[in-house]
Design a protein around this motif. Structure first.
Motif, PDB file in Angstrom:
ATOM      1  N   LEU A 196       0.810  -1.215   0.000  1.00 18.39           N
ATOM      2  CA  LEU A 196       0.000   0.000   0.000  1.00 18.39           C
ATOM      3  C   LEU A 196       0.841   1.262   0.000  1.00 18.39           C
ATOM      4  O   LEU A 196       0.623   2.171  -0.808  1.00 18.39           O
ATOM      5  CB  LEU A 196      -0.935   0.004   1.212  1.00 18.39           C
ATOM      6  CG  LEU A 196      -1.985   1.102   1.255  1.00 18.39           C
ATOM      7  CD1 LEU A 196      -2.947   0.998   0.070  1.00 18.39           C
ATOM      8  CD2 LEU A 196      -2.772   1.040   2.567  1.00 18.39           C
ATOM      9  N   PHE A 197       1.842   1.325   0.873  1.00 18.02           N
ATOM     10  CA  PHE A 197       2.555   2.584   1.090  1.00 18.02           C
ATOM     11  C   PHE A 197       3.850   2.727   0.287  1.00 18.02           C
ATOM     12  O   PHE A 197       4.372   3.834   0.165  1.00 18.02           O
ATOM     13  CB  PHE A 197       2.858   2.767   2.579  1.00 18.02           C
ATOM     14  CG  PHE A 197       1.636   2.991   3.404  1.00 18.02           C
ATOM     15  CD1 PHE A 197       0.911   4.174   3.301  1.00 18.02           C
ATOM     16  CD2 PHE A 197       1.174   2.023   4.273  1.00 18.02           C
ATOM     17  CE1 PHE A 197      -0.234   4.374   4.046  1.00 18.02           C
ATOM     18  CE2 PHE A 197       0.029   2.212   5.028  1.00 18.02           C
ATOM     19  CZ  PHE A 197      -0.678   3.398   4.915  1.00 18.02           C
ATOM     20  N   GLN A 198       4.351   1.627  -0.267  1.00 18.51           N
ATOM     21  CA  GLN A 198       5.555   1.740  -1.096  1.00 18.51           C
ATOM     22  C   GLN A 198       5.242   1.632  -2.582  1.00 18.51           C
ATOM     23  O   GLN A 198       5.937   2.225  -3.406  1.00 18.51           O
ATOM     24  CB  GLN A 198       6.573   0.673  -0.713  1.00 18.51           C
ATOM     25  CG  GLN A 198       7.858   0.745  -1.538  1.00 18.51           C
ATOM     26  CD  GLN A 198       8.982  -0.048  -0.931  1.00 18.51           C
ATOM     27  OE1 GLN A 198       9.527   0.310   0.109  1.00 18.51           O
ATOM     28  NE2 GLN A 198       9.338  -1.166  -1.559  1.00 18.51           N
ATOM     29  N   THR A 199       4.175   0.879  -2.914  1.00 22.29           N
ATOM     30  CA  THR A 199       3.860   0.655  -4.326  1.00 22.29           C
ATOM     31  C   THR A 199       2.598   1.384  -4.773  1.00 22.29           C
ATOM     32  O   THR A 199       2.632   2.174  -5.716  1.00 22.29           O
ATOM     33  CB  THR A 199       3.699  -0.849  -4.605  1.00 22.29           C
ATOM     34  OG1 THR A 199       4.909  -1.529  -4.253  1.00 22.29           O
ATOM     35  CG2 THR A 199       3.394  -1.102  -6.074  1.00 22.29           C
ATOM     36  N   ILE A 200       1.479   1.134  -4.114  1.00 16.69           N
ATOM     37  CA  ILE A 200       0.196   1.646  -4.584  1.00 16.69           C
ATOM     38  C   ILE A 200       0.096   3.166  -4.465  1.00 16.69           C
ATOM     39  O   ILE A 200      -0.200   3.857  -5.445  1.00 16.69           O
ATOM     40  CB  ILE A 200      -0.971   0.979  -3.822  1.00 16.69           C
ATOM     41  CG1 ILE A 200      -0.952  -0.543  -4.033  1.00 16.69           C
ATOM     42  CG2 ILE A 200      -2.301   1.572  -4.289  1.00 16.69           C
ATOM     43  CD1 ILE A 200      -1.082  -0.965  -5.466  1.00 16.69           C
ATOM     44  N   LEU A 201       0.329   3.686  -3.271  1.00 14.82           N
ATOM     45  CA  LEU A 201       0.157   5.138  -3.084  1.00 14.82           C
ATOM     46  C   LEU A 201       1.173   5.963  -3.864  1.00 14.82           C
ATOM     47  O   LEU A 201       0.783   6.794  -4.690  1.00 14.82           O
ATOM     48  CB  LEU A 201       0.198   5.485  -1.594  1.00 14.82           C
ATOM     49  CG  LEU A 201      -1.142   5.382  -0.868  1.00 14.82           C
ATOM     50  CD1 LEU A 201      -0.954   5.612   0.633  1.00 14.82           C
ATOM     51  CD2 LEU A 201      -2.143   6.398  -1.417  1.00 14.82           C
ATOM     52  N   ALA A 243      -5.475  -9.501  -2.031  1.00 14.96           N
ATOM     53  CA  ALA A 243      -5.771  -8.798  -0.778  1.00 14.96           C
ATOM     54  C   ALA A 243      -7.174  -8.213  -0.794  1.00 14.96           C
ATOM     55  O   ALA A 243      -7.889  -8.253   0.207  1.00 14.96           O
ATOM     56  CB  ALA A 243      -4.739  -7.702  -0.543  1.00 14.96           C
ATOM     57  N   LEU A 244      -7.580  -7.655  -1.922  1.00 13.08           N
ATOM     58  CA  LEU A 244      -8.922  -7.063  -2.029  1.00 13.08           C
ATOM     59  C   LEU A 244     -10.007  -8.122  -1.860  1.00 13.08           C
ATOM     60  O   LEU A 244     -11.059  -7.866  -1.263  1.00 13.08           O
ATOM     61  CB  LEU A 244      -9.075  -6.361  -3.381  1.00 13.08           C
ATOM     62  CG  LEU A 244      -8.230  -5.102  -3.589  1.00 13.08           C
ATOM     63  CD1 LEU A 244      -8.377  -4.616  -5.020  1.00 13.08           C
ATOM     64  CD2 LEU A 244      -8.618  -4.004  -2.610  1.00 13.08           C
ATOM     65  N   GLU A 286     -11.700  -1.927   2.072  1.00 13.56           N
ATOM     66  CA  GLU A 286     -12.297  -0.655   2.483  1.00 13.56           C
ATOM     67  C   GLU A 286     -11.240   0.452   2.565  1.00 13.56           C
ATOM     68  O   GLU A 286     -11.472   1.586   2.140  1.00 13.56           O
ATOM     69  CB  GLU A 286     -12.997  -0.821   3.830  1.00 13.56           C
ATOM     70  CG  GLU A 286     -14.268  -1.670   3.748  1.00 13.56           C
ATOM     71  CD  GLU A 286     -14.889  -1.918   5.118  1.00 13.56           C
ATOM     72  OE1 GLU A 286     -14.232  -1.595   6.132  1.00 13.56           O
ATOM     73  OE2 GLU A 286     -16.030  -2.435   5.157  1.00 13.56           O
ATOM     74  N   ILE A 287     -10.070   0.125   3.111  1.00 17.61           N
ATOM     75  CA  ILE A 287      -8.977   1.099   3.198  1.00 17.61           C
ATOM     76  C   ILE A 287      -8.546   1.521   1.799  1.00 17.61           C
ATOM     77  O   ILE A 287      -8.395   2.710   1.502  1.00 17.61           O
ATOM     78  CB  ILE A 287      -7.790   0.503   3.969  1.00 17.61           C
ATOM     79  CG1 ILE A 287      -8.159   0.304   5.443  1.00 17.61           C
ATOM     80  CG2 ILE A 287      -6.561   1.408   3.860  1.00 17.61           C
ATOM     81  CD1 ILE A 287      -7.157  -0.533   6.212  1.00 17.61           C
ATOM     82  N   PHE A 288      -8.338   0.532   0.936  1.00 22.88           N
ATOM     83  CA  PHE A 288      -7.931   0.824  -0.439  1.00 22.88           C
ATOM     84  C   PHE A 288      -8.993   1.650  -1.146  1.00 22.88           C
ATOM     85  O   PHE A 288      -8.671   2.611  -1.857  1.00 22.88           O
ATOM     86  CB  PHE A 288      -7.692  -0.485  -1.195  1.00 22.88           C
ATOM     87  CG  PHE A 288      -7.289  -0.295  -2.631  1.00 22.88           C
ATOM     88  CD1 PHE A 288      -5.963  -0.099  -2.964  1.00 22.88           C
ATOM     89  CD2 PHE A 288      -8.240  -0.300  -3.650  1.00 22.88           C
ATOM     90  CE1 PHE A 288      -5.584   0.089  -4.288  1.00 22.88           C
ATOM     91  CE2 PHE A 288      -7.869  -0.114  -4.970  1.00 22.88           C
ATOM     92  CZ  PHE A 288      -6.539   0.079  -5.293  1.00 22.88           C
ATOM     93  N   GLY A 289     -10.268   1.287  -0.951  1.00 25.90           N
ATOM     94  CA  GLY A 289     -11.359   2.005  -1.606  1.00 25.90           C
ATOM     95  C   GLY A 289     -11.436   3.463  -1.186  1.00 25.90           C
ATOM     96  O   GLY A 289     -11.678   4.344  -2.016  1.00 25.90           O
ATOM     97  N   ILE A 313     -10.540   9.122  -2.812  1.00 28.57           N
ATOM     98  CA  ILE A 313      -9.977  10.448  -2.544  1.00 28.57           C
ATOM     99  C   ILE A 313      -8.945  10.837  -3.594  1.00 28.57           C
ATOM    100  O   ILE A 313      -8.941  11.958  -4.103  1.00 28.57           O
ATOM    101  CB  ILE A 313      -9.339  10.482  -1.142  1.00 28.57           C
ATOM    102  CG1 ILE A 313     -10.421  10.325  -0.061  1.00 28.57           C
ATOM    103  CG2 ILE A 313      -8.563  11.778  -0.926  1.00 28.57           C
ATOM    104  CD1 ILE A 313      -9.860  10.117   1.323  1.00 28.57           C
ATOM    105  N   ASN A 314      -8.061   9.897  -3.918  1.00 28.96           N
ATOM    106  CA  ASN A 314      -6.944  10.217  -4.807  1.00 28.96           C
ATOM    107  C   ASN A 314      -7.288  10.127  -6.285  1.00 28.96           C
ATOM    108  O   ASN A 314      -6.733  10.887  -7.087  1.00 28.96           O
ATOM    109  CB  ASN A 314      -5.764   9.291  -4.509  1.00 28.96           C
ATOM    110  CG  ASN A 314      -5.079   9.612  -3.205  1.00 28.96           C
ATOM    111  OD1 ASN A 314      -4.256  10.515  -3.138  1.00 28.96           O
ATOM    112  ND2 ASN A 314      -5.423   8.891  -2.152  1.00 28.96           N
TER     113      ASN A 314
END
Length: 218
Positions: free
Chosen positions: A77-82, A128-129, A137-140, A145-146
């Motif tokens: 989530l924080f190194q790749t996705i975001l 994971a989804l 839910e966190i990813f969604g 927002i982004n």
């Protein structure tokens, strides 16, 4: 396994600063195993084997498979996705090229090139989804927002500019756009990775279908 954004943020601190090289090796190996086999299919024996350690050593660093999976998801989530996908895509959405076709195609090409560098991360994300409601839910929330809200602004801009139809709900346009783009990437990297696809021609076709439709009726 209860997940929260705060918990994943804390896990990411450990992801960035592993206790030892052995712990780093375990996490790196787990990313590959979870991507290929999912959480349920991955056994601690296989995780240990791929990391080159014993199960006893694995449990020393991560008492349960859940603990290791949380660490992997935090890195995803924080190194790749975001930073690697959401931030880049948000910037591209906000950079409104006067030519709608060039703008749209450039976005899909950029996403293809990013996923092509680490295709296993897409498998890891999909797993994971499907596996974790909390992670979904966190990813969604982050996606909305982004990306979703930014996409709405972009398509409204092109509607006002006259490049796309004003009688369509921009929410529907955004959903259709994401559906086509995501389906292309999933087909290419997950469902049929060996199927021969000429990428540039495929992306041009996606744009044509999205923009012009497939009906032969006038």
């Amino acid at each position: 396994m209860k997940l929260t954004l705060k918990l994943l943020q804390n896990e990411f601190e450990s992801y960035q600063n592993p206790y030892s090289e052995k712990e780093k090796d375990i996490v790196n190996a787990a990313e590959q195993v979870f991507a290929e086999q999912g959480f349920s299919g991955a056994t601690t024996a296989e995780l240990a084997k791929q990391a080159g350690v014993t199960e006893r050593t694995l449990f020393k660093y991560f008492p349960t498979k859940n603990d290791l999976y949380k660490r992997v998801l935090a890195g995803l989530l924080f190194q790749t996705i975001l930073p690697g996908h959401m931030t880049d895509l948000k910037h591209r959405l906000q950079t409104l090229n006067p030519n709608f076709k060039d703008w749209y195609i450039a976005i899909i090409k950029a996403r293809y090139e990013a996923v092509a560098k680490e295709p296993q991360k897409l498998k890891l994300l999909l797993g994971a989804l499907l596996f974790s409601k909390e992670f979904a839910e966190i990813f969604g929330q982050l996606w909305k927002i982004n990306l979703y809200d930014t996409s709405l602004e972009a398509f409204r801009y092109f509607q006002e500019k006259g490049d796309i139809r004003k009688d369509l709900d921009p929410n529907q346009i955004v959903r259709a756009s994401f559906s086509l783009g995501a389906s292309f990437l999933i087909t290419k990297f997950v469902l049929a990775p060996k199927y021969p696809i000429e990428v540039n021609a495929e992306i041009e076709s996606i744009f044509s279908i999205f923009y012009l439709g497939i009906s032969n009726q006038k």
